[in-house]
Scaffold this active site. Structure first.
Site, PDB file in Angstrom:
ATOM      1  N   LYS A  88       0.830  -1.208   0.000  1.00  0.00           N
ATOM      2  CA  LYS A  88       0.000   0.000   0.000  1.00  0.00           C
ATOM      3  C   LYS A  88       0.863   1.256   0.000  1.00  0.00           C
ATOM      4  O   LYS A  88       1.865   1.331   0.713  1.00  0.00           O
ATOM      5  CB  LYS A  88      -0.925  -0.019   1.220  1.00  0.00           C
ATOM      6  CG  LYS A  88      -1.953   1.105   1.265  1.00  0.00           C
ATOM      7  CD  LYS A  88      -2.866   0.918   2.465  1.00  0.00           C
ATOM      8  CE  LYS A  88      -3.895   2.018   2.592  1.00  0.00           C
ATOM      9  NZ  LYS A  88      -4.800   1.796   3.748  1.00  0.00           N
ATOM     10  N   SER A 163      -9.539   2.412   2.625  1.00  0.00           N
ATOM     11  CA  SER A 163      -8.525   3.092   1.839  1.00  0.00           C
ATOM     12  C   SER A 163      -7.550   2.150   1.110  1.00  0.00           C
ATOM     13  O   SER A 163      -6.759   2.597   0.279  1.00  0.00           O
ATOM     14  CB  SER A 163      -7.710   4.020   2.743  1.00  0.00           C
ATOM     15  OG  SER A 163      -7.038   3.283   3.764  1.00  0.00           O
ATOM     16  N   SER A 187     -10.048  -0.358   6.744  1.00  0.00           N
ATOM     17  CA  SER A 187      -9.471  -0.095   5.426  1.00  0.00           C
ATOM     18  C   SER A 187      -8.965  -1.323   4.709  1.00  0.00           C
ATOM     19  O   SER A 187      -8.812  -1.309   3.485  1.00  0.00           O
ATOM     20  CB  SER A 187      -8.321   0.912   5.547  1.00  0.00           C
ATOM     21  OG  SER A 187      -8.805   2.194   5.830  1.00  0.00           O
TER      22      SER A 187
END
Length: 474
Positions: A88, A163, A187
């Site tokens: 990420k 996210s 997330s």
């Protein structure tokens, strides 16, 4: 169980699980460079439409491969040898541009690895690129001013949420078998639920997290595996977990070894997690079917709702995120608000306006939620809920406008995940069926802090129990 093929045959590399890839690489049946090349081609094929993966550095991939070849030549057999991973774009990965989805960090190159990335490399994994994120990982839609919008792998007009949307989409679209996300409120559970893959939020303190960008708030966010199977999530967790002196939260903390048979556990299911929130009918139906499948598999599952402190909901907690963002980025926002995603800018603006008393009230709500979760798990070993109250929605808005036929606020899709962050407890999302338009639905399994292995064991059983549901939907 690995789905690796037997020696003497050519495996379908994209279909292999992580253990299968590593076994073939360690045995010399596969070259890690060939594995990387196949997944890089998959990224080239799918990413133009999905916009999930960036910072693909062939030079750094070659350096990782050279190091792995040297280790294999010395007789080492790393746990994740040759397994491609997407990281990420908020997690420091040495030598790569790590932007946090922010114009402020568009040109930032990480000077060292986060501890979890360091451990991925130690386990022999090959990092192929960075997964798109919402700005500062603080939005339930994966879009930002650096890379733009990530799209759902089944329908590009939809979102996989946020996210960690880039990581979830990358795994779901076969761009890598593993991804490393973060989870500060769901997330790395909600996007996997929407995309039809597995997302595991470990206990706080299980995986060290002391090197990298400062968090908007502490004691809640964790590093989180995103994978295609529960076995891969467990394999990745084994590679990443364990104490590190750089992170005091990991010292003295240990994941509990629990050998009790699953059918002896006390398991609760809660259709609305004890909250007064709407749920779409298709999600409720998929959840009911999943619970029935688990009961048929021999688990003792009964209806029980957690009891939450009066007036406590996610809105009561949001000042913590807002003031954390304002503390870190308030001055930059004052200088140039246009650098920021408008939705994140509004959070910063709110954070600058909250009073000290209001922030203290939010901290108390967080503490009270943690106590409520702990109290519930004195009566039950595990808790089942839907991961989200809705399936994926259109990607031109923060959230669905209605859930369960009721007009809702943009964060209503996130109702079922944040409380387990505030309790520092493990929770996993596994695909459990489909809703409207054959879109994936996720089942969330949570347990008390330290019960990560128990949660993973229950998730493995659930994955097996739901196999026919998922096969018929495919």
């Amino acid at each position: 169980m690995s789905n690796a093929s037997t020696a003497g045959t050519t495996p379908d590399i994209v279909a292999l699980d992580a253990a299968g890839i590593a076994a073939h690489v360690c045995a010399g049946r596969l070259d890690a460079a060939d594995v990387a090349t196949i997944f890089q081609a998959r990224i080239e094929e799918r990413n133009p439409e999905l916009n999930a993966v960036f910072e693909q550095r062939p030079d750094l991939v070659q350096a990782d491969l050279a190091e792995l070849r040297a280790r294999l030549a010395r007789g080492e057999r790393p746990l994740l040898a040759g397994v491609p991973v997407i990281v990420k774009d908020v997690i420091w990965t040495k030598g790569r541009c790590v932007t946090q989805g922010s114009q402020l960090y568009r040109d930032f190159v990480a000077p060292e690895d986060a501890i979890a990335v360091e451990r991925l490399r130690r386990a022999g994994a090959i990092i192929l690129g960075m997964g798109n994120t919402s700005e500062f990982a603080c939005k339930g839609l994966t879009t930002n001013k650096v890379y733009g919008l990530t799209r759902h792998p089944a329908d590009p007009t939809l979102t996989a949420g946020g996210s960690s949307g880039g990581c979830a989409v990358a795994v779901a679209a076969g761009m890598a078998p593993l991804a490393l996300g973060t989870d500060g409120g769901g997330s790395s559970r909600r996007p996997p639920a929407h995309a039809g893959v597995v997302g595991f939020k470990p206990s706080f303190g299980a995986i060290p997290d002391a090197v990298g960008f400062p968090h908007a708030f502490h004691g809640i966010q964790v590093m989180a595996p995103i994978t295609r199977t529960v076995a891969d999530a467990e394999l990745m967790f084994r590679a990443l977990s364990g104490p590190d002196p750089r992170d005091p939260a990991t010292l003295g903390f240990a994941v509990v070894s629990d050998a009790r048979p699953l059918h002896t556990l006390r398991i609760a299911f809660s259709p609305r997690l004890g909250l007064n929130v709407p749920v779409d009918d298709d999600v409720a139906a998929a959840f009911d079917t999943a619970v029935s499948r688990l009961q048929a598999a021999g688990l003792s599952v009964e209806r029980a709702d957690p009891v939450w402190p009066a007036g406590t909901d996610e809105a009561a907690l949001m000042p913590l995120q807002h003031v954390g963002l304002a503390n870190l980025y308030g001055e930059a926002w004052r200088r140039d608000p246009d650098l920021f995603d408008p939705d994140v800018a509004r959070q910063i603006e709110r954070g600058l306006a909250w009073s000290g008393v209001e922030v203290a009230r939010a901290r108390e709500a967080s503490h009270s939620i943690g106590l409520a979760v702990a109290a519930f798990f004195t009566r039950y070993d595990l808790l089942l809920s839907a991961t989200t109250p809705c399936v994926a929605w259109r990607n031109d808005r923060l959230g669905p406008e209605q859930i369960g036929g009721v007009t809702v606020e943009p964060r209503a899709h996130a109702a079922f995940t944040p409380f387990f962050n505030h309790a520092q407890a493990p929770a996993i999302s596994v695909p459990c069926g489909t809703g409207r338009d054959a879109l994936p639905v996720g089942l969330q399994i949570a347990g008390p802090r330290g019960s990560d292995l128990r949660v993973l064991a229950a998730a493995r059983l659930a994955e097996s129990a739901f196999a026919s549901l998922l096969h018929s939907a495919a």
